[in-house]
Design an enzyme around this catalytic site. Structure first.
Site, PDB file in Angstrom:
ATOM      1  N   LYS A  71       0.874  -1.293   0.048  1.00  0.00           N
ATOM      2  CA  LYS A  71      -0.041   0.124   0.183  1.00  0.00           C
ATOM      3  C   LYS A  71       0.900   1.254   0.120  1.00  0.00           C
ATOM      4  CE  LYS A  71      -3.948   2.041   2.699  1.00  0.00           C
ATOM      5  NZ  LYS A  71      -4.756   1.719   3.724  1.00  0.00           N
ATOM      6  N   SER A 146      -9.806   1.991   3.228  1.00  0.00           N
ATOM      7  CA  SER A 146      -8.716   2.620   2.112  1.00  0.00           C
ATOM      8  C   SER A 146      -7.959   1.907   1.415  1.00  0.00           C
ATOM      9  CB  SER A 146      -8.262   3.797   3.009  1.00  0.00           C
ATOM     10  OG  SER A 146      -7.167   2.994   3.918  1.00  0.00           O
ATOM     11  N   SER A 170      -9.866  -0.633   7.205  1.00  0.00           N
ATOM     12  CA  SER A 170      -9.415  -0.312   5.814  1.00  0.00           C
ATOM     13  C   SER A 170      -8.575  -1.537   5.110  1.00  0.00           C
ATOM     14  CB  SER A 170      -8.230   0.811   5.835  1.00  0.00           C
ATOM     15  OG  SER A 170      -8.951   2.022   6.198  1.00  0.00           O
TER      16      SER A 170
END
Lengths: 466, 470
Positions: A71, A146, A170
């Protein structure tokens, strides 16, 4: 293919590390979901070559040669790390996050940096400065967030596994939306060093993969104490140790508030999945987390307060976006921040600063902290009678892109099923447990006792095997 | 109208740790700008603070040094504000649960109370180039561990403040907490001052004067503030609550920011650093590392060793010097003589040629031997000082030196008698005048007799014989 099988294939030379990496890089080229912000083709190939050398010498480690995505809020030395923000569009960290260092030490192949909500704030992956992420299951829909790029990269086969981060859901919510498995470890299980902080007391890095066992497999490689992170106080172990050996007589708690707050279709699907645990000899126990109604408010107050402070360093002076205008220091940072941050980030900064300002601190931050203590106590109570808590991961399935975009409160409310694990610091894994009437994946979460990842992974694994 | 000042202090002291408080960068003074900076202390995204345990220990020692209570539980908070010398835009400090609470230093019979002391990180330094019209940031000081010592508003005179700060500096040095070099900024003082009419007990509105870096500046700044505030009140005005800066060149203070412009620091618990737990045993271990404080030493020197207050104060003003005295005086039991040797002889030599006590060519053992020779009347005072000078220059042991230079006083009364006879024969007139009543001549005759015998002359013996013969 599970990672353990992939490991065997790599070790048996049925597949080469470079070949595997190229397959993934080719797949990324065909990505229609905008999963990646940065693809590190050269670095990945060269890492794969090194991995192959290690494999050839018979010294392969569990993650050697396995292509993963990371990420884009996890620092990678020499590779830009943007947090999907204009603010950090050109930020190239001079150091690796501890998790990246651990993966690199095993010669894991890092394919690139995945898209996300800006600074991990959001549940749709639509607030990225680099454009939103589309759900591989239905590209007109969101991936959730997210860690939407991470979940999409796994779901679409653009990597063998992914690292995401989870502050209020997330990892788990996008995993549910994309039909993959996401694990948020116990707070303190994985070092946060190099994870660009959103809300420090909630943030945890964790894996997203195609199976529960895989998440445990990766967790074993990235977990452990770290002298760079005082809060990383849990050790590492083989988190897949109980897979296929789920203890009999497991007590599974079903807190009613989570089901009441979810779409009826989802509540039904998750209840049905829970029933199937009876086949494994588990006992289902109805229980309650009465403070759930305050959880989202408490979460948003504390996380926004921490975020407001954490994001203060982004002033355009040392790195990051710097405004062309500004006659004084204050003017310069005001302009840089106004231009560099997106609206959701600004909203949280304002909310957080408001909650911390003198005269309001007690009413907001302090009270939210009290709720936090209360929720921990309520979980303790549940875990005195249950081994695992089973809930829906999200109250809805993936919704169309653009839907609810302008209603932040509704967006925030959708975190209701996931935030309590962060508030209490507990491990929680989301696995697919069915589909809705549109064929969209439904996720179910298994939350465990502090540091009890092994059991929830085994329970999730057992469900997958049913 | 006559006014009484009400003063409280905030003293910042840099802790003498090897590395900074949250990273591995060296904790030093000077050097090229931004030479001691890493991703952590420059606040790069993703970095986390790692608490230096030694900073906690030194801060706890400081608490013990001022008779405070070291807390079993303390924790860190963030103080948020934007300023270019603060790369994270927040300072890690202790707001709710400081490392140490309470304590005091007694000055002139008054207990000046300490509210608490806490650990925090220092900020960087801004260098303003007015000519080029630019400001530059040097982050070398970023993350240097500090303690902030916050007092109660107990001070009523400039002298109290100055003596308190001097005593504080001395205690911190004794405890090995801080080198307290105000000129280098390793100890800085903020003064909170208000005035109230004589006889009143209602405090006025205060001004805070930041970053005073010498005892003298503290005195001048307070003096100026008392005058400034008095003039405002006398003219029927009101003092404004504000932060002011003292200008050493002009001897005045200027407003920096008013209460309205004051920052809202939005304090909240630092999530990256777990709370610090110190058990009672750990606190006792730390206490054992803290030496006797100078005030206790002064009491001991006066009460047990019979030194004057002045002698005691001089000896304790430097810990190494005082340690040297203690060890040597304890070995010989000659407290007064050791004090004389050190304060008269050694101090003079050290003033001429400053040397750390630890690097002297002789040790406490030699000094105690010397004091003993003198105490036991084996050498006279001149010889004692001379031997000290020789040891200072070349080392050696006192007995050896005394022997080599013939300084051991003779107990031989025959030799003394011969010398006296000789002096009386050669100075018959003086002897007669003495007998006729000119008593001053006794000293002259003594001197002559001592001269005859040289360094081994024993004044007591000569005096006795001379008395008999006259």
């Amino acid at each position: 293919m599970k990672l353990k099988e992939l490991r065997k294939k790599l070790d048996n030379k049925e597949i080469g590390a470079v070949e595997l990496t190229r397959e993934n890089l080719d797949a990324i080229k065909g990505d229609v979901c905008n999963s990646y912000i940065t693809v590190c083709e050269e670095e990945a190939i060269s890492a794969a070559r090194e991995a192959q050398l290690l494999i050839d010498s018979g010294k392969a480690l569990p993650m050697t040669g396995i292509p993963v995505s990371v990420k884009d809020n996890i620092c990678t030395k020499g590779i830009r790390t943007t947090c999907a923000s204009k603010m950090l569009e050109d930020f190239i960290p001079p150091y690796d996050a501890s998790v990246v260092e651990k993966l690199k030490s095993q010669k894991t192949v890092i394919l690139g940096k995945t898209n996300m909500d800006e600074f991990a704030m959001g549940g749709s992956s639509q607030t990225s400065y680099f454009g939103g992420v589309k759900n591989p299951a239905d590209t007109s829909r969101v991936t959730g967030g997210s860690s939407g790029g991470a979940a999409a990269s796994v779901a679409a086969g653009l990597c063998a596994a992914a690292l995401g981060s989870d502050t209020g859901g997330s990892i788990r919510q996008p995993s549910a939306f994309c039909g993959v498995v996401g694990l948020k470890p116990t707070y303190g299980r994985v070092s946060r060093y190099g994870l660009i902080a959103f809300a420090s007391s909630f943030d945890q890095i964790g894996p997203i993969a195609k199976s529960a066992e895989d998440t445990g497999y990766i967790l074993s490689a990235i977990a452990g104490r770290d002298e760079n992170d005082m809060t990383a106080r849990c050790g590492s172990e083989d988190f897949t140790a109980l897979c296929g050996k789920l203890p009999k007589g497991l007590k599974i708690g079903l807190p009613k508030e989570f089901f009441e707050g979810s779409d009826p279709g989802i509540a039904a699907a998750v209840s049905e999945a829970a029933q199937s645990y009876k086949e494994l000899g588990a006992e289902l126990i109805e229980c309650s987390l009465p403070s759930l109604e305050y959880a989202v408010s408490a979460y948003y107050l504390i996380s926004s307060a921490e975020a407001a402070s954490n994001l203060s360093r982004f002033d355009g002076v040392k790195y990051g976006h710097r405004s062309a205008d500004g006659d004084s220091f204050m003017e310069l940072i005001e302009n840089s921040r106004s231009e560099g941050f997106g609206s959701e980030v600004k909203r949280r900064i304002m909310l957080g600063n408001y909650a911390l300002s003198s005269g309001y601190y007690d009413a907001y931050y302090k009270n939210a902290s009290r709720i936090r203590t209360k929720i921990k106590a309520e979980y303790d109570d549940i875990f005195s009678r249950c081994d695992i808590v089973l809930t829906p991961t999200a109250p809805t399935t993936a919704y169309p892109i653009g839907f609810q975009e302008n209603d932040p409160v509704k967006m925030y409310t959708a975190d209701i099923c996931t935030v309590t694990a962060n508030i209490a610091g507990l491990p929680s894994v989301s696995i697919p447990c069915g589909a809705d009437e549109n064929g969209l994946p439904i996720g179910m979460s298994l939350t465990g006792r502090y540091m009890d990842e092994k059991l929830i992974i085994a329970a999730a694994d057992a469900f997958e095997r049913l | 109208m006559r006014y009484i000042p009400v003063i409280g202090l905030e003293i910042h002291a840099e802790l003498q740790t090897a590395s900074k408080v949250f990273c591995g960068c060296a904790n030093e003074f000077g050097g090229a700008p931004n030479d001691r900076v890493c991703p952590r202390c420059s606040g790069l995204p993703g970095t986390l603070p790692v608490l230096n345990k030694n900073a906690v220990i030194l801060a706890a020692r400081a608490g013990i040094a001022v008779d405070g209570t070291v807390n079993n539980y303390s924790s860190f908070d963030r103080k948020n504000y934007f300023y270019p010398d603060l790369p994270k835009a927040y300072q890690i400090t202790q707001f709710e649960h400081p490392i140490s609470s309470g304590g005091f230093i007694e000055i002139g019979g008054r207990k000046l109370r300490i509210h608490h002391l806490h650990i925090e990180e220092d900020a960087g330094k801004l260098v303003h180039d007015d000519y080029e019209c630019i400001s530059m940031a040097d982050y070398n000081r970023c993350g240097v561990p500090l303690i902030e010592i916050v007092t109660e508003p107990d001070f009523r005179t400039i002298e109290e403040v100055q003596q308190f700060v001097e005593q504080m500096a001395l205690r911190l040095k004794y405890a090995g907490v801080c080198d307290a070099r105000m000129e280098q900024g390793s100890m800085r003082v903020d003064v909170n001052i208000s005035i109230m009419p004589e006889g009143s007990d209602v405090f006025g509105t205060r001004a805070e004067i930041k970053n005073l870096n010498s005892i003298k500046a503290i005195g001048r700044a307070i003096e100026y503030e008392i005058k400034r505030q008095s003039e405002i009140l006398d003219a029927g005005g009101q003092v404004v609550q504000e932060t002011r800066r003292f200008n050493d060149n002009h001897g005045d203070t200027k407003a920096l920011r008013s209460k309205e412009e004051a920052h809202d620091y939005r304090y909240f618990p630092e999530p990256d650093i777990p709370p610090v737990f110190l058990s009672d045993e750990e606190i006792e271990e730390i206490r054992a590392q803290v030496p006797e404080m100078p005030n206790k030493r002064v009491e001991r020197y006066i009460g047990e060793y019979g030194l004057t207050a002045e002698e005691a104060a001089l000896i304790v003003s430097d810990r190494e010097f005082s340690d040297f005295y203690d060890k040597s005086a304890a070995a010989s039991g000659c407290y007064k003589k050791t004090a004389s040797l050190m304060l008269v002889g050694l101090n003079k030599l050290l003033n001429e040629n400053p040397t750390p006590v630890s690097e002297l060519k002789f040790g406490t053992r030699e000094l105690s031997e010397l004091a003993l020779l003198w105490e036991e009347n084996k050498i006279n005072s001149n010889s004692a000082m001379e031997i000290l000078e020789i040891m200072y220059a070349h080392g050696g042991t006192p007995a050896e030196i005394a022997g080599k230079h013939g300084m051991i006083m003779s107990a031989d009364s025959d030799a003394a008698e011969k010398a006296v006879d000789k002096v009386l024969a050669e100075n018959a007139k003086a002897a007669q005048d003495y007998k006729a009543g000119n008593k001053k001549l006794f000293g002259f005759l003594m001197g002559r007799a001592i001269g005859e015998l040289g360094k081994s002359a024993n004044p007591a013996v000569i005096k006795e014989i001379l008395n008999k013969k006259l």
